[in-house]
Design an enzyme around this catalytic site. Structure first.
Site, short mmCIF file in Angstrom:
data_model
loop_
_atom_site.label_atom_id
_atom_site.label_comp_id
_atom_site.label_asym_id
_atom_site.label_seq_id
_atom_site.Cartn_x
_atom_site.Cartn_y
_atom_site.Cartn_z
N GLY A 29 -40.54 -30.96 -7.62
CA GLY A 29 -41.95 -30.97 -8.01
C GLY A 29 -42.58 -32.35 -8.05
O GLY A 29 -43.56 -32.55 -8.75
N LYS A 30 -42.05 -33.29 -7.30
CA LYS A 30 -42.62 -34.64 -7.30
C LYS A 30 -44.02 -34.64 -6.69
O LYS A 30 -44.96 -35.17 -7.27
CB LYS A 30 -41.70 -35.61 -6.53
CG LYS A 30 -40.33 -35.72 -7.15
CD LYS A 30 -39.45 -36.68 -6.39
CE LYS A 30 -39.09 -36.18 -5.01
NZ LYS A 30 -38.29 -34.94 -5.02
N THR A 31 -44.13 -34.01 -5.53
CA THR A 31 -45.44 -33.94 -4.88
C THR A 31 -46.41 -33.17 -5.76
O THR A 31 -47.56 -33.58 -5.95
CB THR A 31 -45.29 -33.25 -3.51
OG1 THR A 31 -44.24 -33.90 -2.79
CG2 THR A 31 -46.56 -33.34 -2.72
N PRO A 88 -34.85 -33.18 -3.88
CA PRO A 88 -35.91 -32.43 -3.20
C PRO A 88 -36.28 -31.16 -3.96
O PRO A 88 -35.41 -30.53 -4.56
CB PRO A 88 -35.30 -32.08 -1.84
CG PRO A 88 -34.13 -32.95 -1.68
CD PRO A 88 -33.66 -33.35 -3.04
N GLY A 89 -37.53 -30.82 -3.92
CA GLY A 89 -37.97 -29.55 -4.48
C GLY A 89 -38.13 -29.51 -5.98
O GLY A 89 -38.33 -28.45 -6.56
N ASP A 117 -14.69 -41.63 -11.69
CA ASP A 117 -14.30 -42.12 -13.01
C ASP A 117 -13.10 -43.04 -12.91
O ASP A 117 -13.05 -44.11 -13.52
CB ASP A 117 -13.90 -40.94 -13.91
CG ASP A 117 -15.07 -40.03 -14.21
OD1 ASP A 117 -16.22 -40.49 -14.09
OD2 ASP A 117 -14.82 -38.86 -14.55
N GLU A 129 -16.94 -32.89 -18.52
CA GLU A 129 -18.00 -33.68 -19.15
C GLU A 129 -17.79 -33.74 -20.66
O GLU A 129 -18.04 -34.76 -21.29
CB GLU A 129 -19.38 -33.09 -18.84
CG GLU A 129 -19.82 -33.24 -17.39
CD GLU A 129 -19.72 -34.66 -16.86
OE1 GLU A 129 -19.94 -35.62 -17.63
OE2 GLU A 129 -19.39 -34.81 -15.68
N HIS A 172 -15.45 -36.50 -21.58
CA HIS A 172 -16.13 -37.80 -21.71
C HIS A 172 -16.88 -37.87 -23.03
O HIS A 172 -16.80 -38.86 -23.76
CB HIS A 172 -17.20 -37.96 -20.61
CG HIS A 172 -16.66 -38.19 -19.23
ND1 HIS A 172 -15.78 -39.20 -18.94
CD2 HIS A 172 -16.94 -37.57 -18.06
CE1 HIS A 172 -15.54 -39.17 -17.62
NE2 HIS A 172 -16.22 -38.19 -17.08
N GLY A 221 -36.31 -38.16 -7.64
CA GLY A 221 -35.60 -36.93 -7.97
C GLY A 221 -35.22 -36.17 -6.72
O GLY A 221 -35.71 -36.45 -5.64
P1 ADP Z 1 -40.71 -32.35 -4.12
O1 ADP Z 1 -41.94 -33.10 -3.73
O2 ADP Z 1 -40.07 -32.88 -5.36
O3 ADP Z 1 -39.73 -32.18 -3.02
P2 ADP Z 1 -42.58 -30.22 -4.33
O4 ADP Z 1 -43.53 -30.80 -5.31
O5 ADP Z 1 -42.98 -30.33 -2.91
O6 ADP Z 1 -41.16 -30.87 -4.51
O7 ADP Z 1 -42.29 -28.73 -4.73
C1 ADP Z 1 -42.41 -27.69 -3.81
C2 ADP Z 1 -42.92 -26.45 -4.50
O8 ADP Z 1 -41.96 -25.97 -5.42
C3 ADP Z 1 -44.16 -26.69 -5.32
O9 ADP Z 1 -45.30 -26.56 -4.56
C4 ADP Z 1 -44.05 -25.63 -6.40
O10 ADP Z 1 -44.52 -24.40 -5.94
C5 ADP Z 1 -42.57 -25.51 -6.62
N1 ADP Z 1 -42.14 -26.37 -7.72
C6 ADP Z 1 -41.32 -27.42 -7.61
N2 ADP Z 1 -41.10 -27.98 -8.81
C7 ADP Z 1 -41.81 -27.29 -9.69
C8 ADP Z 1 -42.01 -27.39 -11.11
N3 ADP Z 1 -41.41 -28.35 -11.83
N4 ADP Z 1 -42.82 -26.51 -11.71
C9 ADP Z 1 -43.42 -25.54 -10.98
N5 ADP Z 1 -43.28 -25.40 -9.66
C10 ADP Z 1 -42.49 -26.24 -9.00
ZN ZN Z 2 -16.41 -37.77 -15.06
MG MG Z 3 -42.37 -33.72 -1.82
#
Ligand code: ADP
Ligand code: ZN
Ligand code: MG
Length: 617
Positions: free
Chosen positions: A210-212, A207-208, A505, A429, A432, A205
């Site tokens: 929430g993967k980590t 960045p940011g 497209d 969209e 489509h 997904g």
């Molecule tokens: P990624 O690893 O996908 O780049 P992070 O997990 O590092 O993103 O997310 C960074 C911060 O953003 C998290 O520590 C959290 O505070 C916030 N955050 C990101 N996604 C979520 C989520 N789905 N729910 C709640 N907080 C989130």
């Molecule tokens: Zn399209």
């Molecule tokens: Mg990360």
């Protein structure tokens, strides 16, 4: 101990220690060499030897095959000299001379060469030994010196326990992770049934999103140790270190099972080996990747070790990583939709004092394209603003101002659509989606979304084929192309002009039309002739084809392709003109909700009295 400091600080300290110890060892070795040099005889001439002998200052002599070394003076004052012997000088005359002057003398075996070599080899050997020792391959290497030791951090569950309560707006991913948690809690239950347990789970997904966070929460929920390492950590200057680290991490994890190994930013090591663009091949990364593959193949997930990884560049990953038995489960962690954003805002405002005028739903509606990290940042910025103004509560005003700040940062990184652009994307969209809904042979529409994903796709219409397909009729292909062109057609119908959005497209539609002509013989002009070898790929995948026709035929093909595409484009426009009202309505609904499920759209069409599927177009 490490937990209290940010990892990069610990890292820096460690690097400084390495440098200090290294300098010390080098210094000692240099001194040793120098000391040696002090005790080495000073080069001199044979005539000087004779002079010294005459003067009676020589106290000792060592006669070699081609050199003579003599000592002048005794005790602390003693000085050594050496000179090349003059060829042809009578040996016995020399000995007589030495005896006459009462010099004690001895001979040495003829070498000199070997002592020279040794004097270089010994310090080098010492260095090499120290190197191996510091790499942790010899017994006695301490933790501080072990480059090869995995730098995976183990999260202490007691202090940093994160649960799924902290993760919002990515419900589908959480559901999938719950299964992993269950497995980690009751591995025997799965083992008893002989159920297949995922070995590697890849979180994909932007960045940011929430993967980590999700990975850590999974460990927290399952209450197991969490080994986390970032792909960037692997990129070290010394070849072999990354591989050693991978080996060590898996070793540690096996001892701690059940546990989770998490490799963040997998793309840093998992970049495709073939597609490496850098002119210098990156041996280190390749070795690390190979070691990772070896370890993944070598372990059995039934012992309770789950490998997780995260990436925002799945496209650059080496295909070998995605093969069955490796990262065989991919979980998409997408940017949140409206409801998701509201849920995330709720999580992050839990410990923030909000004024009564704050409406998180409204806030969520104002932040399309924001990922979790930006929403967390937004809340924090607002709180800072409130504090700066000496207020006790965060007001809607603070939050609004914070949006602008975060947005300014975001705009540099990725696209944030303005209102007009969002409107265009929504109509596109929906074009489509309506084509997909109305045409008899198009795949059913599963979902329409205008939540921006990454940098390229501004919106998406997901169609789910009912079954795996191997055969397509001409009518089906035409419907498919109509759906592909539906986005562009909708823009033209609504705005009278098209944007640059539908370029992709168009490409896909044209590629498909081309294959109708060159491979499937579905056209009037050229007839049923296979002009190109059929490739094995999917229908969408043009792949590599063998050209089997003349330039003149190529021209005719181009004309046929043009005719098909423009005919079908007209068809798409006709279809959408006929249903312009419902197109506008549905696009409006999509603008409000950002995401619409297929059923919802179907309901909207039914309410508008639109008959499906169309048979007269
Ligand atoms: P990624 O690893 O996908 O780049 P992070 O997990 O590092 O993103 O997310 C960074 C911060 O953003 C998290 O520590 C959290 O505070 C916030 N955050 C990101 N996604 C979520 C989520 N789905 N729910 C709640 N907080 C989130
Ligand atoms: Zn399209
Ligand atoms: Mg990360």
């Amino acid at each position: 101990m490490e937990k209290k400091q940010p990892p990069h600080k610990v890292e820096l300290k460690r690097q400084i220690w390495y440098s200090v110890i290294y300098s010390l060892v080098s210094l000692v070795i240099l001194l040793a060499i120098n000391f040696w040099a002090v005790n080495r005889p000073e080069p001199a001439k044979y005539s000087q030897f004779l002079d010294a002998l005459d003067a009676g200052t020589v106290t000792d002599a060592t006669i070699g095959a081609d050199t003579i070394v003599w000592q002048v003076g005794a005790g602390d004052e003693a000085q050594l000299f050496s000179a090349a012997r003059v060829p042809g000088v009578d040996e016995s005359a020399l000995l007589e001379m030495l005896e006459a002057h009462d010099v004690s003398f001895t001979g040495v075996p003829a070498n000199g060469f070997w002592s020279e070599v040794l004097s270089w080899l010994i310090p080098l050997g010492l260095l090499a030994l120290f190197w191996r020792w510091s790499m942790g391959k010899l017994p006695g290497a301490t933790q501080a010196l072990s480059f090869g030791r995995s730098r995976a951090k183990i999260w202490d569950e007691s202090t940093e326990k994160i649960t799924f309560n902290e993760v919002a707006g990515v419900d589908e991913a959480v559901t999938e992770m719950r299964e992993v948690v269950d497995f980690l809690k009751h591995p025997d239950k799965y083992a008893a049934l002989g159920a297949h347990i995922p070995k590697g789970v890849l979180l994909v997904g932007p960045p940011g999103t929430g993967k980590t966070l999700l990975a850590r929460a999974t460990a927290g929920e399952a209450n197991v140790p969490f080994f986390s390492i970032s792909g960037a950590d692997f990129v070290e200057m010394f070849v072999g270190v990354g591989a050693a680290r991978v080996r060590d991490m898996f070793h540690q994890a096996r001892e701690k099972a059940p546990c989770i190994i998490f490799i963040d930013e997998l793309d840093a090591i998992g970049k495709s080996r073939a597609g490496a663009r850098s002119p210098v091949s990156n041996d280190e990364r390749e070795q690390t990747l190979n070691q990772l593959l070896v370890e993944m193949d070598g372990f059995d997930s039934s012992i309770g070790v789950i490998l997780m990884a995260a990436t925002n560049r799945p496209d650059v990953l080496d295909k070998a990583l995605l093969r069955p038995g490796r990262f065989d489960r991919q979980i998409t962690v997408d940017k949140p939709d409206l409801n998701g954003r509201e849920a995330i805002l709720k999580v992050h405002t839990r410990n923030v004092k909000l004024a009564d005028d704050v409406d998180l739903h409204v806030l969520a509606a104002r932040t399309p394209g924001f990922a979790g990290a930006e929403l967390a940042n937004l809340v924090n910025e607002a709180a800072l603003l409130a504090v700066r103004q000496g207020r006790q509560e965060v007001t809607m005003n603070d939050l609004d101002e914070a949006i602008d700040r975060v947005m300014a940062g975001l705009e540099r990184k990725s696209r944030v659509l303005n209102e007009k652009e969002r409107e265009i994307v929504a109509h596109h969209e929906m074009g489509h989606a309506l084509a997909g809904m109305l045409l008899p042979y198009a795949d059913p529409v599963h979902k329409v979304s205008i939540v921006p994903r990454g940098t390229a796709a501004l919106g998406v219409t997901i169609q789910a084929p009912l079954e795996d397909r191997y055969l397509f009729t001409e009518a089906e292909l035409r419907d498919r192309i109509t759906t592909l062109l539906g986005g562009r057609a909708a823009e033209e119908v609504i705005y009278g002009q098209v944007s640059t959005g539908p370029a992709d497209d168009l490409q896909r539609a044209t590629a498909l039309a081309r294959r109708m002509v060159t491979q499937f013989g579905m056209n009037e002009g050229l007839g049923p002739v296979a002009l190109e070898e059929m490739n094995q790929g999917f229908l969408d995948d043009a792949g590599f084809v063998q050209r089997q026709y003349s330039d003149e035929t190529a021209e005719r093909i181009d004309i046929e392709v043009q005719r098909i595409v423009s005919d079908i484009y007209e068809r798409a426009k006709t279809l959408l003109r006929r249903h312009e009202a419902v197109l506008r309505d549905a696009a409006q609904r999509l603008l409000e909700k950002e995401v619409m499920e297929g059923e919802e759209l179907a309901q909207l069409l039914d309410e508008a009295g639109v008959k499906r599927p169309l048979t007269d177009i």
